[in-house]
Design an enzyme around this catalytic site. Structure first.
Site, short mmCIF file in Angstrom:
data_model
loop_
_atom_site.label_atom_id
_atom_site.label_comp_id
_atom_site.label_asym_id
_atom_site.label_seq_id
_atom_site.Cartn_x
_atom_site.Cartn_y
_atom_site.Cartn_z
N THR A 40 0.85 -1.19 0.00
CA THR A 40 0.00 0.00 0.00
C THR A 40 0.88 1.24 0.00
O THR A 40 1.75 1.39 0.85
CB THR A 40 -0.90 0.05 1.25
OG1 THR A 40 -0.08 -0.01 2.43
CG2 THR A 40 -1.92 -1.07 1.25
N ASN A 42 1.81 4.73 0.91
CA ASN A 42 1.40 5.69 1.94
C ASN A 42 1.57 7.11 1.41
O ASN A 42 2.43 7.36 0.56
CB ASN A 42 2.25 5.49 3.20
CG ASN A 42 1.91 4.19 3.92
OD1 ASN A 42 1.72 3.16 3.29
ND2 ASN A 42 1.81 4.27 5.23
N GLU A 128 -3.95 4.63 2.87
CA GLU A 128 -2.95 3.87 2.12
C GLU A 128 -3.62 3.34 0.87
O GLU A 128 -4.76 2.90 0.93
CB GLU A 128 -2.47 2.67 2.94
CG GLU A 128 -1.82 3.05 4.24
CD GLU A 128 -1.44 1.85 5.08
OE1 GLU A 128 -1.25 0.76 4.51
OE2 GLU A 128 -1.36 2.02 6.29
#
Ligand code: ADP
Ligand code: MG
Length: 196
Positions: A40, A42, A128
């Site tokens: 993911t 950020n 995210e």
């Protein structure tokens, strides 16, 4: 658990969507890939704070996303930088220079998880973004543009990691299917994503 619906939200995105954000990819705790096998990207806290139009709901959202080599990348050498809240683990900040030519600026489906950020003692929320595409390299420091078009589901408490992973895989299918609908698909070609 009851079977989940194949698509999320109405046939046409409704207010406040679409909600857009143009920001950069920063290192997180490194949990996405390591714990779940689902990386993911950020984003900085102020970029998340600028998304207040989506409301206060934690959980999973869906939409479109594209990554770009950072506009100043040519004068930025790749660098090894620390992870969030860690001095002994690092990531390679490549500013998106390792993206392949057909990945730069290409618009992919995405799922975005919004939750309470443990880095701020669970007092701030953060987001995210998992881009639904298999990248050969990470792209820390790259520019990312994303467009949120709807909400998939609330954050749930899972008893097992496997159950969480299974639900995220379902979220991915739901996002893809939801974005195939004409009124969602058209945003893939929105001027917002054009390289500038
Ligand atoms: P972190 O905690 O640093 O965000 P993750 O394990 O969640 O670490 O991995 C995220 C990083 O993986 C992103 O910053 C990006 O550079 C890279 N990455 C590779 N593929 C993807 C993808 N499909 N979606 C999002 N990030 C990806
Ligand atoms: Mg992450």
């Amino acid at each position: 658990m009851a079977p989940r619906a194949p698509t999320a939200g109405p046939e046409t995105p409704v207010k406040p969507y679409p909600v857009t954000c143009d920001t950069s990819v920063i290192p997180g705790f490194g949990r996405g890939s390591a714990d779940l096998g689902i990386p993911t990207a950020n984003i900085p806290q102020q970029a998340f704070d600028s998304l207040e139009a989506i409301g206060s709901e934690t959980g999973v959202y869906f939409g479109w996303a594209a990554v770009y080599s950072s506009s100043t990348a040519s004068d930025q050498a790749e660098a090894v930088v620390p992870r969030l809240g860690s001095s002994d683990t690092t990531v390679l900040q490549s500013f998106g220079n390792r993206l392949s030519a057909d990945e730069v600026g290409k618009v992919f489906p995405m799922v975005m998880s919004v939750g309470w950020n443990p880095f701020y003692g669970n007092e701030k929320k953060s987001a995210e973004i998992h881009i639904i595409h298999k990248f050969a390299h990470s792209f820390y420091g790259a520019r990312i543009k994303f467009m949120v078009l709807g909400y998939v589901r609330p954050e749930l408490n899972y008893t097992t990691k496997e159950a969480l992973i299974e639900d995220i895989h379902t979220d991915i299918l739901v996002a893809e299917k939801s974005l195939e609908r004409e009124e969602y698909a058209k945003y893939k070609h929105d001027a917002f994503f054009k390289i500038d």
